[in-house]
Design a protein around this motif. Sequence first.
Motif, short mmCIF file in Angstrom:
data_model
loop_
_atom_site.label_atom_id
_atom_site.label_comp_id
_atom_site.label_asym_id
_atom_site.label_seq_id
_atom_site.Cartn_x
_atom_site.Cartn_y
_atom_site.Cartn_z
N GLU A 100 0.73 -1.19 -0.04
CA GLU A 100 -0.02 0.15 0.07
C GLU A 100 0.92 1.27 -0.03
O GLU A 100 0.59 2.18 -0.79
CB GLU A 100 -0.86 0.04 1.12
N ASN A 101 2.02 1.21 0.84
CA ASN A 101 2.78 2.41 0.98
C ASN A 101 3.65 2.56 -0.44
O ASN A 101 3.68 4.01 -0.81
CB ASN A 101 3.95 2.18 2.09
N LYS A 102 3.99 1.55 -1.01
CA LYS A 102 4.67 1.73 -2.37
C LYS A 102 3.89 2.11 -3.42
O LYS A 102 4.16 2.88 -4.18
CB LYS A 102 5.62 0.29 -2.46
N SER A 103 2.49 1.63 -3.39
CA SER A 103 1.59 2.08 -4.54
C SER A 103 1.33 3.40 -4.30
O SER A 103 1.25 4.12 -5.17
CB SER A 103 0.24 1.38 -4.03
N ARG A 104 1.18 4.05 -3.11
CA ARG A 104 0.69 5.42 -2.84
C ARG A 104 2.03 6.37 -3.46
O ARG A 104 1.93 7.17 -4.06
CB ARG A 104 0.63 5.69 -1.56
N GLU A 105 3.38 6.13 -3.14
CA GLU A 105 4.50 6.54 -3.54
C GLU A 105 4.76 6.80 -5.03
O GLU A 105 4.99 7.54 -5.58
CB GLU A 105 5.69 5.83 -3.02
N LEU A 106 4.49 5.47 -5.60
CA LEU A 106 4.65 5.49 -7.15
C LEU A 106 3.43 6.39 -7.79
O LEU A 106 3.71 6.90 -8.64
CB LEU A 106 4.46 4.03 -7.66
N ILE A 107 2.37 6.06 -7.32
CA ILE A 107 1.08 7.19 -7.81
C ILE A 107 1.53 8.42 -7.70
O ILE A 107 1.14 9.30 -8.54
CB ILE A 107 -0.25 6.54 -7.16
N GLY A 108 2.14 8.88 -6.52
CA GLY A 108 2.38 10.33 -6.48
C GLY A 108 3.56 10.62 -7.37
O GLY A 108 3.50 11.91 -7.88
N LYS A 109 4.57 9.83 -7.48
CA LYS A 109 5.48 10.11 -8.45
C LYS A 109 4.91 10.25 -9.99
O LYS A 109 5.33 11.49 -10.67
CB LYS A 109 6.69 9.25 -8.45
N LEU A 110 4.10 9.38 -10.45
CA LEU A 110 3.48 9.63 -11.70
C LEU A 110 2.64 10.85 -11.67
O LEU A 110 2.70 11.54 -12.75
CB LEU A 110 2.33 8.34 -11.76
N CYS A 111 2.03 11.22 -10.61
CA CYS A 111 1.08 12.41 -10.71
C CYS A 111 1.93 13.72 -11.00
O CYS A 111 1.41 14.82 -11.43
CB CYS A 111 0.21 12.65 -9.46
N ARG A 112 3.00 13.69 -10.45
CA ARG A 112 3.98 14.66 -10.71
C ARG A 112 4.80 14.98 -12.22
O ARG A 112 5.24 15.97 -12.55
CB ARG A 112 5.20 14.71 -9.96
N GLN A 113 3.99 14.08 -13.07
CA GLN A 113 4.51 14.11 -14.34
C GLN A 113 3.47 14.99 -15.30
O GLN A 113 3.44 14.89 -16.45
CB GLN A 113 4.51 12.69 -15.12
N CYS A 114 2.69 15.57 -14.47
CA CYS A 114 1.57 16.21 -15.32
C CYS A 114 1.20 17.50 -14.30
O CYS A 114 1.80 17.88 -13.19
CB CYS A 114 0.30 15.72 -15.51
N ASN A 115 0.44 18.48 -14.86
CA ASN A 115 0.31 19.79 -14.13
C ASN A 115 -0.67 19.48 -12.92
O ASN A 115 -1.24 18.26 -13.08
CB ASN A 115 -0.31 20.71 -15.10
N THR A 116 -0.85 20.10 -11.99
CA THR A 116 -1.47 19.93 -10.70
C THR A 116 -3.14 19.63 -11.07
O THR A 116 -3.72 19.13 -10.36
CB THR A 116 -1.51 21.27 -9.75
#
Length: 324
Positions: A100-116
């Motif tokens: 669960e922690n790693k999933s949230r971390e990776l999703i956060g990194k992916l979200c930083r690839q686009c605008n807010t």
Amino acid sequence: MPKSFDQKMRILYVWDYLQKNSHESKPVSANELIEMLRKHDIQSERKSLYSDIKCLQDFGEDIISVKGKNGGYFIGSRIFELSELKLLIDAVQSSRYLTENKSRELIGKLCRQCNTHDAQLVSRNVVVSGRVKSMNETILYSVDAIQSAIAAGRKIRFRYFDWDIRGKRKYRDKEYVASPYGLCQDNENCYLLAHSQRHGVTSYRIDRMEGITLLEEARTPCPELTGKALVEQANRRFQMFSGETVSVKLRFHTDLVNVVIDRFGKDIMMIPESEDWFNFTVNVAVSPMFLSWIIGFGSKARILYPQSVADQCKALCMEAMSQY
């Protein structure tokens, strides 16, 4: 702060702000960029800002300039399109072998690839908590170690564990040594396909492996896991259960055509027997998981040949019925 340092930082702030805040429907104006720089104690004139934008464009950044009253700048193309980010986030969200922690971390990194703005859209329906996820936080390090061993053609040593009824790890008595050849996913879990001296061609759940160490010893040659044979080995296993590989002829109802193609691919030869039935032959590792897969389709699937596999399926049904 030296003026030369301000100039170096200015272009980085401009690029970062455009990445996070610009959108085709809402370009960032020059005044907005100047105000942003002022908050960072950097004074900038329009001429200097235009020069920074031109420099970024020359470097290869796809910065689109929009003329007019509501004009400004926005990032035209990014590393990932929004649809691609959604696809990747869905894959991370649904993956059972990521914690669960790693999933949230990776999703956060992916979200930083686009605008807010787009980041809020793609992450709005993300559900991670409450799903069945791996409890092994070191799984990505394990994958990295395995891939390094595969690239170097070396054996690995590791500990393997099972879960007990209290949810605690129960390590198997001995350390394992194996020759790694490939990683694959099946039933939402990640497996290592390898050769071991004791079992020959076998598989291991990566989320149940710990303390992976690369050995100096070269891995054992294994033609069954080399080249195309590696893919074939993965395809014939059901949830990575091993078993004797047998050529099995099956009769399925036409309602299950999609199921067959999803499992065995479009190249599988399906021969019509009647308007409602078709036959096909596949090489599979006959295991309880394969037989259970067949049984799950009830009267719409039948093993035609060999009789020995049909008998195993019948015996499994009888064994299950005896429990009720």
